[in-house]
Motif scaffolding. Structure first.
Motif, PDB file in Angstrom:
ATOM      1  N   ALA A 146      61.679  28.070 -11.571  1.00 16.68           N
ATOM      2  CA  ALA A 146      62.146  27.658 -13.476  1.00 16.68           C
ATOM      3  C   ALA A 146      61.583  26.412 -13.329  1.00 16.68           C
ATOM      4  O   ALA A 146      61.849  25.104 -12.562  1.00 16.68           O
ATOM      5  CB  ALA A 146      64.037  27.681 -13.664  1.00 16.68           C
ATOM      6  N   TYR A 147      60.667  25.574 -14.043  1.00 21.11           N
ATOM      7  CA  TYR A 147      60.041  24.836 -14.500  1.00 21.11           C
ATOM      8  C   TYR A 147      61.699  23.160 -15.101  1.00 21.11           C
ATOM      9  O   TYR A 147      62.479  24.183 -15.596  1.00 21.11           O
ATOM     10  CB  TYR A 147      60.033  24.372 -16.197  1.00 21.11           C
ATOM     11  N   ALA A 148      61.485  22.470 -13.826  1.00 21.04           N
ATOM     12  CA  ALA A 148      62.605  21.553 -14.088  1.00 21.04           C
ATOM     13  C   ALA A 148      61.421  20.662 -14.152  1.00 21.04           C
ATOM     14  O   ALA A 148      61.107  20.001 -13.442  1.00 21.04           O
ATOM     15  CB  ALA A 148      64.080  21.846 -12.783  1.00 21.04           C
ATOM     16  N   HIS A 191      55.445  27.903 -15.669  1.00 20.84           N
ATOM     17  CA  HIS A 191      56.313  28.115 -14.570  1.00 20.84           C
ATOM     18  C   HIS A 191      57.354  28.870 -16.057  1.00 20.84           C
ATOM     19  O   HIS A 191      57.781  28.278 -16.759  1.00 20.84           O
ATOM     20  CB  HIS A 191      57.040  27.075 -13.809  1.00 20.84           C
ATOM     21  N   PRO A 192      58.288  30.205 -15.413  1.00 20.71           N
ATOM     22  CA  PRO A 192      58.952  30.230 -16.431  1.00 20.71           C
ATOM     23  C   PRO A 192      60.141  28.855 -17.705  1.00 20.71           C
ATOM     24  O   PRO A 192      60.417  27.707 -16.487  1.00 20.71           O
ATOM     25  CB  PRO A 192      59.955  30.882 -15.664  1.00 20.71           C
ATOM     26  N   GLN A 193      61.096  28.797 -18.120  1.00 23.74           N
ATOM     27  CA  GLN A 193      61.070  27.854 -18.824  1.00 23.74           C
ATOM     28  C   GLN A 193      60.569  26.925 -19.508  1.00 23.74           C
ATOM     29  O   GLN A 193      61.100  25.305 -19.508  1.00 23.74           O
ATOM     30  CB  GLN A 193      63.082  27.907 -18.751  1.00 23.74           C
ATOM     31  N   GLY A 194      59.569  26.424 -19.028  1.00 25.08           N
ATOM     32  CA  GLY A 194      59.048  25.753 -20.055  1.00 25.08           C
ATOM     33  C   GLY A 194      58.255  24.910 -20.615  1.00 25.08           C
ATOM     34  O   GLY A 194      58.078  26.548 -21.044  1.00 25.08           O
ATOM     35  N   PRO A 195      58.390  24.233 -21.413  1.00 23.26           N
ATOM     36  CA  PRO A 195      57.971  23.115 -22.530  1.00 23.26           C
ATOM     37  C   PRO A 195      56.754  23.996 -22.852  1.00 23.26           C
ATOM     38  O   PRO A 195      55.885  24.069 -22.124  1.00 23.26           O
ATOM     39  CB  PRO A 195      58.023  22.559 -22.885  1.00 23.26           C
ATOM     40  N   CYS A 241      55.922  22.989 -12.321  1.00 24.15           N
ATOM     41  CA  CYS A 241      56.652  23.379 -12.167  1.00 24.15           C
ATOM     42  C   CYS A 241      57.813  22.277 -12.818  1.00 24.15           C
ATOM     43  O   CYS A 241      59.060  22.245 -12.326  1.00 24.15           O
ATOM     44  CB  CYS A 241      57.152  23.290 -10.635  1.00 24.15           C
TER      45      CYS A 241
END
Lengths: 201, 119
Positions: free
Chosen positions: B12-14, B99-103, B111
């Motif tokens: 997930a994006y962080a 990546h998932p949940q990325g803005p 990522c």
């Protein structure tokens, strides 16, 4: 420096890559306006129009006033250029555009703009003070010149001075060299208005 | 060689700050068209191949100070020497994978990790 700040600097650097040309055009417009305003400084050179121009001042006063005016002109010129530089920047060298490089460049630029503003303020204030000093000096040292100057030609010569009186018998002229000169009407060849007696032999 | 781990596309994006990392997997070289310096390597978080171009550009309306010009003094900092973005900049993952949940509006497609090179 926090990670959030690092990310913002990096994003700003990436954005700047696409705004270079508009930024340069804005800079050019600012300099055009500033340089146009510089022409207003020419008015400084014609400010000393009190009772007369500088030629009517004593030598020491004329030299002092000229020095004051020229110094103020140079100071105002430098002050204006510094102010334009602070507002609109100047020519720039390319940097490798990354967030940290942009942050360091910004820190240096903030220092340079502050320094330019301080110097511009000092130059402009000092320039105005010198102009005022020159004007005051010109007014204080310029006496009221004689009015009604005439050039009187008689059979014996020419005198130039202020016309004091004239009647059917005689003409009276006050001159700087000879004081009051009285010429009989019979000897007067001509009498003409004169702007100045400075060129008289 | 130790870069055998595969690119974790499911991570997930962080926006994680990874601190200082080993510079060995990274290289920098001039861009082929001369527009800047290209830094490439492997993202320490998602292990994807990341490439970032640092372009030559005019940062804004500034320049040398007048006194610096008169004295012929060069500004201090990176521009006084050969630029070294690999060790001087903060790097962000640009593996190119969303990546998932990325803005949706991020300027760095990756990522979300950021790091510096250890000296």
């Amino acid at each position: 420096m926090t990670a959030h700040a690092d990310r913002r600097w990096a994003e700003l650097a990436r954005e700047l890559e696409f705004t270079t040309l508009p930024e340069l055009r804005r800079q050019a417009e600012g300099w055009r306006t500033g340089l146009t305003g510089l022409t207003a400084l020419l008015a400084v050179l014609v400010l000393l129009k009190g009772r007369d121009d500088l030629t009517a001042l004593p030598d020491w006063a004329r030299n002092t006033a000229t020095g004051l005016v020229l110094s103020s002109f140079v100071l105002l010129l430098i002050g204006t250029l510094l102010a334009v530089r602070a507002a609109h920047g100047t020519r720039e060298e390319e940097i490798l555009l990354g967030g940290q490089a942009l942050r360091r460049w910004t820190e240096r630029e903030v220092y340079r703009v502050r320094r330019a503003l301080v110097l511009a303020t000092r130059c402009c204030v000092l320039g105005v003070v010198l102009v005022v000093g020159a004007v005051v000096l010109a007014w204080v040292t310029t006496g009221s010149g004689p009015s009604h100057l005439v050039k009187l030609r008689t059979g014996t010569g020419v005198v130039c001075g202020e016309l004091v009186g004239a009647d059917r018998r005689e003409v009276t002229v006050r001159t700087e060299a000879d004081g009051v000169v009285v010429a009989r009407q019979a000897t007067v060849v001509s009498m003409r208005p004169a702007r100045s007696c400075a060129a008289m032999p | 060689m130790t870069h055998s781990r595969p690119h974790d596309h499911s991570l997930a994006y962080a926006e994680d700050d990874l601190g200082e990392v080993d510079p060995v997997p990274f290289t920098q070289r001039a861009a082929p068209d001369g527009t800047g310096v290209l830094v490439s390597g492997t993202c320490p978080r998602c292990h994807g191949r990341t490439r970032t171009l640092f372009p030559w550009a005019i940062p804004g309306t500034g320049g040398k100070g007048l006194l610096d010009l008169v004295r012929g003094r060069r500004p201090t900092g990176a521009s006084a020497t050969e630029p070294d973005p690999l060790s001087e900049e903060v790097h962000f993952c640009e593996c190119g994978h969303a990546h998932p949940q990325g803005p949706p509006d991020t300027r760095y497609r990756g990522c979300g990790a950021s790091w510096r090179m250890s000296r």
